[in-house]
Structure formats: C-alpha cells, structure tokens
Design a protein around this motif. Sequence first.
Motif, PDB file in Angstrom:
ATOM      1  N   UNK A  73       0.836  -1.199   0.000  1.00 49.62           N
ATOM      2  CA  UNK A  73       0.000   0.000   0.000  1.00 49.62           C
ATOM      3  C   UNK A  73       0.875   1.254   0.000  1.00 49.62           C
ATOM      4  N   UNK A  74       1.990   1.192   0.704  1.00 55.45           N
ATOM      5  CA  UNK A  74       2.921   2.321   0.733  1.00 55.45           C
ATOM      6  C   UNK A  74       3.418   2.620  -0.681  1.00 55.45           C
ATOM      7  N   UNK A  75       3.750   1.574  -1.423  1.00 55.26           N
ATOM      8  CA  UNK A  75       4.199   1.730  -2.804  1.00 55.26           C
ATOM      9  C   UNK A  75       3.094   2.343  -3.669  1.00 55.26           C
ATOM     10  N   UNK A  76       1.845   1.908  -3.480  1.00 58.39           N
ATOM     11  CA  UNK A  76       0.712   2.454  -4.249  1.00 58.39           C
ATOM     12  C   UNK A  76       0.516   3.937  -3.954  1.00 58.39           C
ATOM     13  N   UNK A  77       0.689   4.334  -2.695  1.00 60.21           N
ATOM     14  CA  UNK A  77       0.570   5.752  -2.317  1.00 60.21           C
ATOM     15  C   UNK A  77       1.654   6.565  -3.001  1.00 60.21           C
ATOM     16  N   UNK A  78       2.898   6.062  -2.972  1.00 59.11           N
ATOM     17  CA  UNK A  78       4.002   6.785  -3.608  1.00 59.11           C
ATOM     18  C   UNK A  78       3.801   6.918  -5.111  1.00 59.11           C
TER      19      UNK A  78
ATOM     20  N   UNK B  21      -6.300 -13.481  -8.801  1.00 60.41           N
ATOM     21  CA  UNK B  21      -5.001 -13.021  -8.322  1.00 60.41           C
ATOM     22  C   UNK B  21      -4.948 -11.492  -8.381  1.00 60.41           C
ATOM     23  N   UNK B  22      -4.085 -10.935  -7.561  1.00 63.27           N
ATOM     24  CA  UNK B  22      -3.971  -9.479  -7.475  1.00 63.27           C
ATOM     25  C   UNK B  22      -3.237  -8.943  -8.693  1.00 63.27           C
ATOM     26  N   UNK B  23      -3.859  -7.979  -9.342  1.00 69.52           N
ATOM     27  CA  UNK B  23      -3.216  -7.301 -10.463  1.00 69.52           C
ATOM     28  C   UNK B  23      -2.356  -6.165  -9.923  1.00 69.52           C
ATOM     29  N   UNK B  24      -2.962  -5.314  -9.078  1.00 62.80           N
ATOM     30  CA  UNK B  24      -2.199  -4.245  -8.437  1.00 62.80           C
ATOM     31  C   UNK B  24      -2.998  -3.619  -7.308  1.00 62.80           C
ATOM     32  N   UNK B  25      -2.283  -2.954  -6.436  1.00 62.22           N
ATOM     33  CA  UNK B  25      -2.877  -2.194  -5.344  1.00 62.22           C
ATOM     34  C   UNK B  25      -2.984  -0.751  -5.814  1.00 62.22           C
ATOM     35  N   UNK B  26      -4.147  -0.136  -5.595  1.00 62.03           N
ATOM     36  CA  UNK B  26      -4.369   1.222  -6.074  1.00 62.03           C
ATOM     37  C   UNK B  26      -4.672   2.161  -4.910  1.00 62.03           C
ATOM     38  N   UNK B  27      -4.099   3.337  -4.977  1.00 60.26           N
ATOM     39  CA  UNK B  27      -4.380   4.390  -4.007  1.00 60.26           C
ATOM     40  C   UNK B  27      -4.742   5.645  -4.792  1.00 60.26           C
TER      41      UNK B  27
ATOM     42  N   UNK C 142       0.879   7.053  -6.734  1.00 62.31           N
ATOM     43  CA  UNK C 142      -0.177   8.048  -6.950  1.00 62.31           C
ATOM     44  C   UNK C 142       0.370   9.455  -6.707  1.00 62.31           C
ATOM     45  N   UNK C 143       1.092   9.618  -5.624  1.00 62.78           N
ATOM     46  CA  UNK C 143       1.637  10.934  -5.291  1.00 62.78           C
ATOM     47  C   UNK C 143       2.612  11.409  -6.363  1.00 62.78           C
ATOM     48  N   UNK C 144       3.469  10.506  -6.843  1.00 63.21           N
ATOM     49  CA  UNK C 144       4.428  10.852  -7.899  1.00 63.21           C
ATOM     50  C   UNK C 144       3.704  11.253  -9.180  1.00 63.21           C
ATOM     51  N   UNK C 145       2.646  10.519  -9.528  1.00 62.58           N
ATOM     52  CA  UNK C 145       1.875  10.841 -10.731  1.00 62.58           C
ATOM     53  C   UNK C 145       1.182  12.191 -10.592  1.00 62.58           C
ATOM     54  N   UNK C 146       0.664  12.495  -9.408  1.00 68.12           N
ATOM     55  CA  UNK C 146       0.020  13.789  -9.178  1.00 68.12           C
ATOM     56  C   UNK C 146       1.022  14.929  -9.355  1.00 68.12           C
ATOM     57  N   UNK C 147       2.226  14.754  -8.822  1.00 66.27           N
ATOM     58  CA  UNK C 147       3.255  15.786  -8.974  1.00 66.27           C
ATOM     59  C   UNK C 147       3.720  15.901 -10.422  1.00 66.27           C
ATOM     60  N   UNK C 148       3.917  14.757 -11.090  1.00 67.93           N
ATOM     61  CA  UNK C 148       4.375  14.750 -12.475  1.00 67.93           C
ATOM     62  C   UNK C 148       3.377  15.450 -13.403  1.00 67.93           C
ATOM     63  N   UNK C 149       2.072  15.260 -13.145  1.00 69.73           N
ATOM     64  CA  UNK C 149       1.042  15.873 -13.973  1.00 69.73           C
ATOM     65  C   UNK C 149       0.783  17.338 -13.611  1.00 69.73           C
TER      66      UNK C 149
END
Length: 169
Positions: free
Chosen positions: A57-62, A101-107, A64-71
């Motif tokens: 979940x920590x990775x998913x948060x990072x 099976x898990x595809x990915x965790x999303x935040x 999302x946060x990185x994408x928000x800053x990049x955009x």
Amino acid sequence: MNQPIAHRKGVRSCTQHPLRSYISYSNLSPKFQAFVTSLDKIRIPNSVYEALTVSKWHKAILEEYSALEKNGTWVISELPPGKKTMGCKWIFSVKQKADGSVDRYKAHLVAKGYTQSYEIDYQETFAPVAKLNTVRVLLSIAANLNWPLFQLDVKNAFLNGDLIESMEI
C-alpha cells in the motif's frame, strides 16, 4: 384528540423463493469460484496511516503521489486571508485479474468536494460521462463491423481547468 399510531408491518421474508435455491458456489466455474472466494482475503486500509504500515500500500501511495506531482495537479501557494482549504482523502482498492489473483494495489487521493456549497464555492458542475445508450450503439457498430475492441485503464486521468471560485468560511 388522539393521533394515529404507526404499526410495524413486520419483517419481510422471501421463503417462497430463497436465494440458496438459485445461487450457489457449486454452479460457478472453478476459476470464478477462486475469484469470488479471494475477494475478501486482502485487507483494505481504513486510513493512510494504516496503509503506510504495509509495503504494497505504501508503494501504491508513492505511485499516486508521484503521478500527481508529475502531472502538475497542484501548485503550492499561499492561502488567501479568511479562506479555508478543501480537504482530501486517500481511497484504497485492489485490482484483480479474472482468476482472482492481485493485479495491483491502487491508491487515489481525492478532494472532499462534498464540503463545498452551491453558489458559494462553485456555480456549476459537469461530469463528462458517456451515456449507456451511446456505449451500446458503439459496441453494436463494432460487433457488426468486426472491429477489434480493447479495454484500457488510464492511470491518473485529470481534467485540466482553471478554478476561478474561492472557498468561503
């Protein structure tokens, strides 16, 4: 004068047609059984603090946060005097494959738009959503003309617009 008293009708039950007579795991394919039973195996965090303690979940948060800053989703600026900010909230979900099976965790970091008041914080809203009939027509045309169809998952799609309203206290 006496007021009429409301009487409870009682608890409804559908004993004539119980769901267990129509729906059961044994009627599902083995792949779908695996998918359905795996839906509740992953704990979805209730808060960002809880999510930060689990590496996935920590990775998913990072991400999302990185994408928000990049955009360039936001610009840090001074809050005007007498104004207050609109809050935000982290939403967590799990994308799963057809086999369960898990595809990915999303935040997702979302604004608490429900804290705004009409004609104070905004004048109008617009949500660019396709009507179901339009989607059906497009699918029908694609099927009749043998067009290939692809499903896409767009990460971090944002509308770019200037916000001219301000938040009142």
